[in-house]
Design an enzyme around this catalytic site. Sequence first.
Site, PDB file in Angstrom:
ATOM      1  N   HIS A   1      63.393 -55.574   0.594  1.00  0.00           N
ATOM      2  CA  HIS A   1      62.392 -55.832   1.627  1.00  0.00           C
ATOM      3  C   HIS A   1      60.975 -55.298   1.428  1.00  0.00           C
ATOM      4  O   HIS A   1      60.650 -54.646   0.530  1.00  0.00           O
ATOM      5  CB  HIS A   1      63.035 -55.165   2.704  1.00  0.00           C
ATOM      6  CG  HIS A   1      62.838 -53.688   2.905  1.00  0.00           C
ATOM      7  ND1 HIS A   1      61.820 -52.967   3.544  1.00  0.00           N
ATOM      8  CD2 HIS A   1      63.624 -52.529   2.464  1.00  0.00           C
ATOM      9  CE1 HIS A   1      61.961 -51.646   3.578  1.00  0.00           C
ATOM     10  NE2 HIS A   1      63.036 -51.707   2.803  1.00  0.00           N
TER      11      HIS A   1
ATOM     12  N   ASP B   1      59.655 -46.401  -0.358  1.00  0.00           N
ATOM     13  CA  ASP B   1      60.468 -47.329   0.432  1.00  0.00           C
ATOM     14  C   ASP B   1      59.490 -48.051   1.208  1.00  0.00           C
ATOM     15  O   ASP B   1      58.827 -48.042   2.095  1.00  0.00           O
ATOM     16  CB  ASP B   1      61.195 -46.397   1.497  1.00  0.00           C
ATOM     17  CG  ASP B   1      62.237 -47.225   2.326  1.00  0.00           C
ATOM     18  OD1 ASP B   1      62.353 -48.253   2.003  1.00  0.00           O
ATOM     19  OD2 ASP B   1      62.609 -46.640   3.283  1.00  0.00           O
TER      20      ASP B   1
ATOM     21  N   GLU C   1      63.015 -55.034   7.784  1.00  0.00           N
ATOM     22  CA  GLU C   1      64.132 -54.444   7.324  1.00  0.00           C
ATOM     23  C   GLU C   1      64.061 -53.149   8.052  1.00  0.00           C
ATOM     24  O   GLU C   1      65.264 -52.752   8.377  1.00  0.00           O
ATOM     25  CB  GLU C   1      64.359 -54.222   5.722  1.00  0.00           C
ATOM     26  CG  GLU C   1      65.682 -53.670   5.123  1.00  0.00           C
ATOM     27  CD  GLU C   1      65.751 -52.045   5.225  1.00  0.00           C
ATOM     28  OE1 GLU C   1      66.568 -51.546   4.890  1.00  0.00           O
ATOM     29  OE2 GLU C   1      64.541 -51.348   5.447  1.00  0.00           O
TER      30      GLU C   1
ATOM     31  N   ASP D   1      66.009 -51.706  -2.909  1.00  0.00           N
ATOM     32  CA  ASP D   1      65.476 -51.079  -1.762  1.00  0.00           C
ATOM     33  C   ASP D   1      64.256 -50.100  -2.455  1.00  0.00           C
ATOM     34  O   ASP D   1      63.184 -50.504  -2.560  1.00  0.00           O
ATOM     35  CB  ASP D   1      66.261 -50.557  -0.926  1.00  0.00           C
ATOM     36  CG  ASP D   1      65.565 -50.399   0.555  1.00  0.00           C
ATOM     37  OD1 ASP D   1      64.357 -49.913   0.601  1.00  0.00           O
ATOM     38  OD2 ASP D   1      66.233 -50.350   1.662  1.00  0.00           O
TER      39      ASP D   1
ATOM     40  N   HIS E   1      59.886 -42.096   4.801  1.00  0.00           N
ATOM     41  CA  HIS E   1      59.549 -42.741   6.150  1.00  0.00           C
ATOM     42  C   HIS E   1      58.404 -41.895   6.912  1.00  0.00           C
ATOM     43  O   HIS E   1      58.106 -42.022   8.112  1.00  0.00           O
ATOM     44  CB  HIS E   1      60.800 -43.017   7.181  1.00  0.00           C
ATOM     45  CG  HIS E   1      61.565 -44.119   6.908  1.00  0.00           C
ATOM     46  ND1 HIS E   1      62.537 -44.152   7.848  1.00  0.00           N
ATOM     47  CD2 HIS E   1      61.797 -44.868   5.911  1.00  0.00           C
ATOM     48  CE1 HIS E   1      63.355 -45.438   7.467  1.00  0.00           C
ATOM     49  NE2 HIS E   1      62.784 -45.571   6.111  1.00  0.00           N
TER      50      HIS E   1
END
Length: 702
Positions: free
Chosen positions: A347, A357, A394, A423, A507
């Site tokens: 993604h 990520d 995603e 990923d 994140h």
Amino acid sequence: MPPNLTKPNSGFTSKPSPLCTFVSLIFLLIIGFYTLHYPPGNPKKVLLFQQIFLSSASNSTIASYLRSLTSHPHLAGTKPSLETIHYVKTHFQNLGLETHTVPFQTLLSYPVHASVLMHFGNGTVLNLPLNEMGIPSYPSSGLIQPYHAFSPSGTVHGKVVFANHGREDDYRTLGLMGVNVNGCIVVIRKGGGLSRGAVVKIAEKKGALGVLMYAEGDVSKGSFGSGVERGTVMEGVGDPLTPGWGADEDGERLKLEDKKVLQRFPGIPSLPLPFESAQLILDSLGGPLAPQEWGDSGRSNLSHVGSGLVMVNFTYQGEKKLATIYNVVAVIRGLEEPDRYVLMGNHRDAWTYGAVDPNSGTATLLDIARRYALLMRKGWNPRRTIIFCSWDAEEFGMIGSTEWVEQNLVNLGAKAVAYLNVDCAVQGPGFFAGATPQLDNLILEVTKKVQDQDSEVVATIYEKWKTMNGNNIQRLSGVDSDFAPFLQHAGVPSVDIYYGRDFPVYHTAFDSFNWMINNADPFFWRHVAVAGVWGLLGLHLADDPVLPFDYLSYAKQLQEYKDAYSRVLDGNISLTPLAASIQEFTSAAKQANEETKKLMEQEFTNDLLALKIRALNDGLMLAERGFLDTDGIKGREWFKHLIYGPRSNYESGLEFFPGISDAMAESKNMSQKDGHAAIKHEIWRVARAIQRAAAALKGELV
């Protein structure tokens, strides 16, 4: 050190050495000879192409891709994300690949306003910081404030309780201490193996008004310890308005207030907090001390868990709206079996800059495409079709990949060989792999061909991995990346690989190119290693005349799963149906291996041999589909795979046969007769699925 890589203190360079150029020329001449003198699929010729693939590695090229991809935040559905889409699409097109974008119009969620206020007994009010500290200006950087996607809007006011990881066991512990969370706001620290959505769902069930989550940090480590972890709290995968079908712009959609849609979202608001803000709340609590095992690595003292004199007012206002997302797909047509697909996906969207990520994986995928294009210029054409997939949205719940799988379900069911997912390609040290078991041996063999960049002495990934955890290959029962729709809905054999596990800027706004080069992979050697494994897996699956699947590994795993349940099930519940079906599956796997050996010993190809290989490959490809059940997993019917899939029984350590695991948990609230009947029914369902897989592997009607 792989060819064309730089020494640690010499800086990046993309210029190949004269030796590499000479070696590549020799390879090209030899390949030309073999093309003229040996039939397609000759193993010597295939091996040469694999060697060229490995020798064309370039750490500097991957680094340049990642720098470009992470130059600004690119959350799905936002204007900045369009630049990233264009970058990936243009890259594929410039390589001469057949490339197109696939748009979907899906429901996404964005923050409008959030605040958390602490009201003290003396009348003072403290407005807690909610953004990362050390970020000079959110608006000018393009960052969106930390939030939980699909959290409902609302304002709650109440006392606070610390509930550790928010597991059922944690609430039982609070109950034993006389602490009730009903009518309170709960503070949860990340961990415990639960998804954000599961944490909020459990808190809602316990009567909590809202949830504040934080990730453990250590301010002594500097700003990287102060990130705020964004994420989704929606249950399931895919666009909630189009469950089971692709979200075409003019297609059918459920209403936002539809019961099926609302079930996907929590009923109470939640918000992520910086560690420092969470600490201020925890320091204000009263009541009993937390158990020793609830200790936080970032705090010097144990927290109290009960409410104190401080009240918290927590407001979140969000917006759910339709947004257009774009998958980018590039194709290399197979020469001999163009109707058999090997899919390689990652993604592209990120909560912030996304260096780890997911764009460490994106950069790696782009480099594999570059190296495959190089092979094509040297005369290579894959036997089967290779499809590069760059997924969007995603982070909101595997939306881009799920919509594409739903839209292409029939063709994937008939033609997809395998899905290879990456990923976060590089999070830190150590190689990790997850897969469906028939791919275990292929992964092991490929890792023997790729050098491990973390070893002080020359060693392969296989050798280093073996010393680390015994070459343990995880299974894909989780719903945490884009393999989920392929395996758990479409029954496509799948792989997920990466370097490193858990990284402190997950994140957060600190998941940047600078963090990557200063912490996870300064010289992009680990990226090169992942590209080597991922790319070789693709080459084998696209080129090997007989698909490199070994279902005896699957049979062995199924037997181990059956044995695990035999140790925990009531003795009055028989596993005989399961044992019989596994025996049948084992026999079919042995037969497939014998047929593979027999066909591969043939020296010359002819039409009859080609037909036999095709028939064998069909069985190897379709066997995984046998584990699907049209009714799906009870309560989560979209998930069709009865061996690997999500379970509602969060406390179970059994991450396989989810239907049986859930039935065991539900039986505790039934009469013994009804509970046993429910478990037995799930055992029979799994047994029938294994029988279907065995029949597909044999390629015969029963």
